[in-house]
Motif scaffolding. Sequence first.
Motif, PDB file in Angstrom:
ATOM      1  N   GLY A  87       0.794  -1.227   0.000  1.00 46.09           N
ATOM      2  CA  GLY A  87       0.000   0.000   0.000  1.00 46.09           C
ATOM      3  C   GLY A  87       0.819   1.266   0.000  1.00 46.09           C
ATOM      4  N   CYS A  88       2.151   1.152  -0.012  1.00 48.33           N
ATOM      5  CA  CYS A  88       3.020   2.332   0.044  1.00 48.33           C
ATOM      6  C   CYS A  88       3.845   2.431  -1.239  1.00 48.33           C
ATOM      7  N   LEU A  89       3.562   3.437  -2.049  1.00 47.64           N
ATOM      8  CA  LEU A  89       4.249   3.599  -3.333  1.00 47.64           C
ATOM      9  C   LEU A  89       5.729   3.929  -3.165  1.00 47.64           C
ATOM     10  N   ALA A  90       6.089   4.480  -1.997  1.00 47.79           N
ATOM     11  CA  ALA A  90       7.478   4.900  -1.794  1.00 47.79           C
ATOM     12  C   ALA A  90       8.459   3.741  -1.869  1.00 47.79           C
ATOM     13  N   TRP A  91       7.987   2.505  -1.644  1.00 47.49           N
ATOM     14  CA  TRP A  91       8.884   1.358  -1.698  1.00 47.49           C
ATOM     15  C   TRP A  91       9.292   1.013  -3.127  1.00 47.49           C
ATOM     16  N   ASN A  92       8.553   1.504  -4.102  1.00 48.60           N
ATOM     17  CA  ASN A  92       8.870   1.173  -5.494  1.00 48.60           C
ATOM     18  C   ASN A  92       9.044   2.398  -6.380  1.00 48.60           C
ATOM     19  N   LYS A  93       8.900   3.573  -5.814  1.00 46.96           N
ATOM     20  CA  LYS A  93       8.950   4.800  -6.610  1.00 46.96           C
ATOM     21  C   LYS A  93      10.377   5.335  -6.680  1.00 46.96           C
ATOM     22  N   THR A  94      10.827   5.642  -7.883  1.00 45.15           N
ATOM     23  CA  THR A  94      12.161   6.189  -8.072  1.00 45.15           C
ATOM     24  C   THR A  94      12.287   7.528  -7.361  1.00 45.15           C
ATOM     25  N   GLY A  95      13.353   7.693  -6.610  1.00 47.60           N
ATOM     26  CA  GLY A  95      13.591   8.944  -5.896  1.00 47.60           C
ATOM     27  C   GLY A  95      13.091   8.939  -4.469  1.00 47.60           C
ATOM     28  N   SER A  96      12.185   8.038  -4.146  1.00 43.32           N
ATOM     29  CA  SER A  96      11.686   7.964  -2.778  1.00 43.32           C
ATOM     30  C   SER A  96      12.677   7.224  -1.897  1.00 43.32           C
ATOM     31  N   LYS A  97      12.710   7.611  -0.645  1.00 43.73           N
ATOM     32  CA  LYS A  97      13.619   6.983   0.311  1.00 43.73           C
ATOM     33  C   LYS A  97      12.832   6.068   1.251  1.00 43.73           C
ATOM     34  N   ARG A  98      13.516   5.081   1.770  1.00 47.48           N
ATOM     35  CA  ARG A  98      12.921   4.119   2.701  1.00 47.48           C
ATOM     36  C   ARG A  98      13.797   4.095   3.937  1.00 47.48           C
ATOM     37  N   LEU A  99      13.272   4.637   5.012  1.00 54.28           N
ATOM     38  CA  LEU A  99      14.080   4.899   6.196  1.00 54.28           C
ATOM     39  C   LEU A  99      13.675   4.016   7.366  1.00 54.28           C
ATOM     40  N   ALA A 100      14.664   3.393   8.002  1.00 49.72           N
ATOM     41  CA  ALA A 100      14.453   2.642   9.241  1.00 49.72           C
ATOM     42  C   ALA A 100      14.822   3.559  10.397  1.00 49.72           C
ATOM     43  N   LEU A 101      13.859   3.827  11.268  1.00 45.43           N
ATOM     44  CA  LEU A 101      14.048   4.754  12.383  1.00 45.43           C
ATOM     45  C   LEU A 101      14.161   3.966  13.684  1.00 45.43           C
ATOM     46  N   PHE A 102      15.252   4.166  14.414  1.00 42.15           N
ATOM     47  CA  PHE A 102      15.508   3.427  15.646  1.00 42.15           C
ATOM     48  C   PHE A 102      15.452   4.369  16.845  1.00 42.15           C
ATOM     49  N   VAL A 103      14.617   4.006  17.820  1.00 40.06           N
ATOM     50  CA  VAL A 103      14.517   4.761  19.069  1.00 40.06           C
ATOM     51  C   VAL A 103      14.537   3.748  20.208  1.00 40.06           C
ATOM     52  N   ALA A 104      15.422   3.949  21.167  1.00 34.13           N
ATOM     53  CA  ALA A 104      15.516   3.047  22.318  1.00 34.13           C
ATOM     54  C   ALA A 104      15.713   3.868  23.580  1.00 34.13           C
ATOM     55  N   GLY A 105      15.160   3.375  24.676  1.00 40.65           N
ATOM     56  CA  GLY A 105      15.323   4.102  25.925  1.00 40.65           C
ATOM     57  C   GLY A 105      14.344   3.642  26.977  1.00 40.65           C
ATOM     58  N   THR A 106      13.872   4.599  27.776  1.00 45.31           N
ATOM     59  CA  THR A 106      12.957   4.305  28.871  1.00 45.31           C
ATOM     60  C   THR A 106      11.682   5.114  28.703  1.00 45.31           C
ATOM     61  N   PRO A 107      10.554   4.626  29.218  1.00 44.04           N
ATOM     62  CA  PRO A 107       9.311   5.392  29.133  1.00 44.04           C
ATOM     63  C   PRO A 107       9.375   6.696  29.919  1.00 44.04           C
TER      64      PRO A 107
END
Length: 306
Positions: A87-107
């Motif tokens: 459902g996300c065109l960005a995974w196949n669209k030229t020029g679009s980026k696919r970013l993995a965002l990492f957040v770790a810590g405490t509540p």
Amino acid sequence: QFAFNTALSALKGKMDYVVLPEMQFPPGVSARSNLATAVVIHANWMVGTGTKEKFLESFGLWNMSEPANLARAHAATTTSADTHIEGCLAWNKTGSKRLALFVAGTPIRLQTNFIEHVMQPLVRDGHAVDLYLALTFENYASWKRHANSYVADPWLFGSNRTTGTNRLRESIAKLGPCAQLRELIVHDNVTIGSDGQPWLEQGRWWNRATRRNFLSLFTMISSLWSKAVQFEERSHNKYSHAMSLRDDMFWYGDFHLDQVLGHDSTCSSASRGCLYSAMCLKGSSYPTGPKMVTDYFLLVDRVVAH
């Protein structure tokens, strides 16, 4: 359910029990986000028999005439829903980026406005972003005494863990198919590996509590990174970039990935990746120079991220 909880409360201290992990036993409201790891799909958090039937049908799990097909239907649905790419065109669209965002810590330290100021602008700019989040609920001791009086955001974790995690999922779900909470790992206590024990016990940097916090943070990030690599392997797709944020980062404005990447055109080469880091200027608790890197914010091209 109410009778069961009442009986369980009355037997407190007289019997042992554990809370099943949400990743394997998710409530209906978070079933899709945990489909890759779920062993049970529960049609709760919804009203009406028809609603529950449609919910199970969406997973291929409501078939009264052909019970033998249920296992196959579930396996097929897990494969497609786990990737959440269709459902996300960005995974196949030229020029679009696919970013993995990492957040770790405490509540206690977690600031969640990165959803509004990082994830939402990424989607709005035509990119895809997957959040990998890890939190530890172990006793928190800061190297700054005043920080020990911090309390978790009452909207997020004022009542219990499930409420907080569900609210996070709901906030991200509103951003559409190009933003996903890909992984949420909740720890009661982070186990420090044997390779980190000598530094934890004998290190000279700050104090033991601070070294413990440092090791916990990067142990969780390492675990999240492994999850991201596993997702790439399952989905046969690669992220273009990875970003790591400290849990207490508070954003005052929107982050635009294209502006950062446009700063240095040489980083666009497939053979030469770049790492971007925030510079803490004079007046910061720990100013950094031009040859130093701070882990408050890290953005790196996938080609050199490992």
